[in-house]
Write a protein that holds these residues in place. Structure first.
Motif, PDB file in Angstrom:
ATOM      1  N   VAL A  51       4.065  29.048 -42.559  1.00 35.48           N
ATOM      2  CA  VAL A  51       3.208  29.967 -41.826  1.00 35.48           C
ATOM      3  C   VAL A  51       4.011  31.142 -41.267  1.00 35.48           C
ATOM      4  N   ASP A  52       3.462  32.316 -41.449  1.00 36.63           N
ATOM      5  CA  ASP A  52       4.012  33.577 -40.935  1.00 36.63           C
ATOM      6  C   ASP A  52       4.057  33.524 -39.406  1.00 36.63           C
ATOM      7  N   ASN A  53       5.223  33.785 -38.849  1.00 40.49           N
ATOM      8  CA  ASN A  53       5.385  33.846 -37.391  1.00 40.49           C
ATOM      9  C   ASN A  53       5.908  35.226 -37.003  1.00 40.49           C
ATOM     10  N   MET A  57       1.306  38.513 -36.294  1.00 40.10           N
ATOM     11  CA  MET A  57       0.462  37.313 -36.222  1.00 40.10           C
ATOM     12  C   MET A  57       0.031  37.017 -34.784  1.00 40.10           C
ATOM     13  N   THR A  61      -0.543  32.413 -35.144  1.00 38.38           N
ATOM     14  CA  THR A  61       0.339  31.380 -35.693  1.00 38.38           C
ATOM     15  C   THR A  61       0.000  30.036 -35.063  1.00 38.38           C
ATOM     16  N   ARG A  62      -0.128  29.988 -33.754  1.00 37.73           N
ATOM     17  CA  ARG A  62      -0.469  28.745 -33.041  1.00 37.73           C
ATOM     18  C   ARG A  62      -1.872  28.273 -33.464  1.00 37.73           C
ATOM     19  N   MET A  65      -1.752  26.776 -36.893  1.00 40.68           N
ATOM     20  CA  MET A  65      -1.076  25.487 -36.844  1.00 40.68           C
ATOM     21  C   MET A  65      -2.046  24.403 -36.345  1.00 40.68           C
ATOM     22  N   VAL A  84       7.939  27.777 -40.204  1.00 42.37           N
ATOM     23  CA  VAL A  84       7.473  29.111 -39.837  1.00 42.37           C
ATOM     24  C   VAL A  84       8.552  30.105 -40.240  1.00 42.37           C
ATOM     25  N   LEU A 107       6.744  26.802 -31.091  1.00 41.33           N
ATOM     26  CA  LEU A 107       7.022  27.934 -31.979  1.00 41.33           C
ATOM     27  C   LEU A 107       8.194  28.757 -31.454  1.00 41.33           C
ATOM     28  N   GLN A 110       8.796  35.396 -32.290  1.00 44.62           N
ATOM     29  CA  GLN A 110       8.271  36.071 -33.472  1.00 44.62           C
ATOM     30  C   GLN A 110       9.193  37.214 -33.882  1.00 44.62           C
ATOM     31  N   THR A 113       8.954  39.787 -41.303  1.00 41.04           N
ATOM     32  CA  THR A 113       8.225  38.957 -42.269  1.00 41.04           C
ATOM     33  C   THR A 113       9.095  38.708 -43.499  1.00 41.04           C
ATOM     34  N   SER A 151       0.173  34.078 -44.629  1.00 41.50           N
ATOM     35  CA  SER A 151       0.799  35.260 -44.039  1.00 41.50           C
ATOM     36  C   SER A 151      -0.252  36.346 -43.910  1.00 41.50           C
TER      37      SER A 151
END
Length: 175
Positions: A51-53, A57, A61-62, A65, A84, A107, A110, A113, A151
């Motif tokens: 997953v993109d963090n 995002m 992201t959370r 998840m 991530v 997490l 951030q 990418t 993403s």
């Protein structure tokens, strides 16, 4: 496995499953090939979430998840993983066995990418698990590893995906 009532074909970067609607209306399981082996049906399923963090995002992201966590309880039958990625990739856990466990993961900060970094981490986990299985004498069926990549953005740091992704297939061991 697909039979004559169904077909799959590439459509750009995705695959499309085509089902004959008349057959499906009569038999909802028409696409299932009854000749699938018992081993295929019993093979464990492990889901590897990537997953993109990145900064774009934000809180998504959370949220993603949390949504994906339900799949650990409802679909997976083997330990799953959560990776991530931002500027780097970080595997948060490679042995997730419950939705609760996944939702409790913390997490990291951030950033940018770097899509290939996340996918590469997940492939390393798959490779390690399959290598361990083969070293243990392969007494259990090969696990069906499902990699889910999410993403929202455009790759902007690290090696380009179109250069790196073709090399990944050679990294996964075969029986």
């Amino acid at each position: 496995m697909l039979n004559n009532s169904c077909s799959a074909y590439p459509a750009g970067q995705h695959w499309v499953l085509a089902v004959d609607p008349e057959v499906l209306a009569v038999d909802p399981e028409a696409c299932i090939n009854e000749e699938a082996s018992a081993e295929e049906e019993k093979a464990p399923i492990a889901i590897h979430f990537v997953v993109d963090n990145s900064g774009s995002m934000g809180s998504m992201t959370r949220e993603v998840m949390y949504i994906f966590a339900d799949m650990v309880d409802s679909v997976a039958t083997a330990p799953c993983s959560m990776t991530v990625f931002a500027g780097n990739a970080q595997t948060l856990d490679a042995n997730i066995t419950s939705a609760k466990q996944m939702r409790e993961l913390q997490l990291p900060a951030q950033g940018m990418t770097n899509i290939p970094a996340g996918v590469e981490n997940a492939i390393k986990i798959i490779t390690e698990k399959e290598t361990r299985r083969l070293e243990d004498g392969a007494t259990i069926p090969r696990t069906h590893h499902v990699l889910i990549l999410l993403s929202d953005g455009h790759h902007n740091t690290g090696p380009a995906p179109d250069k790196v992704f073709p090399t990944f297939k050679t990294k996964i061991p075969e029986d």
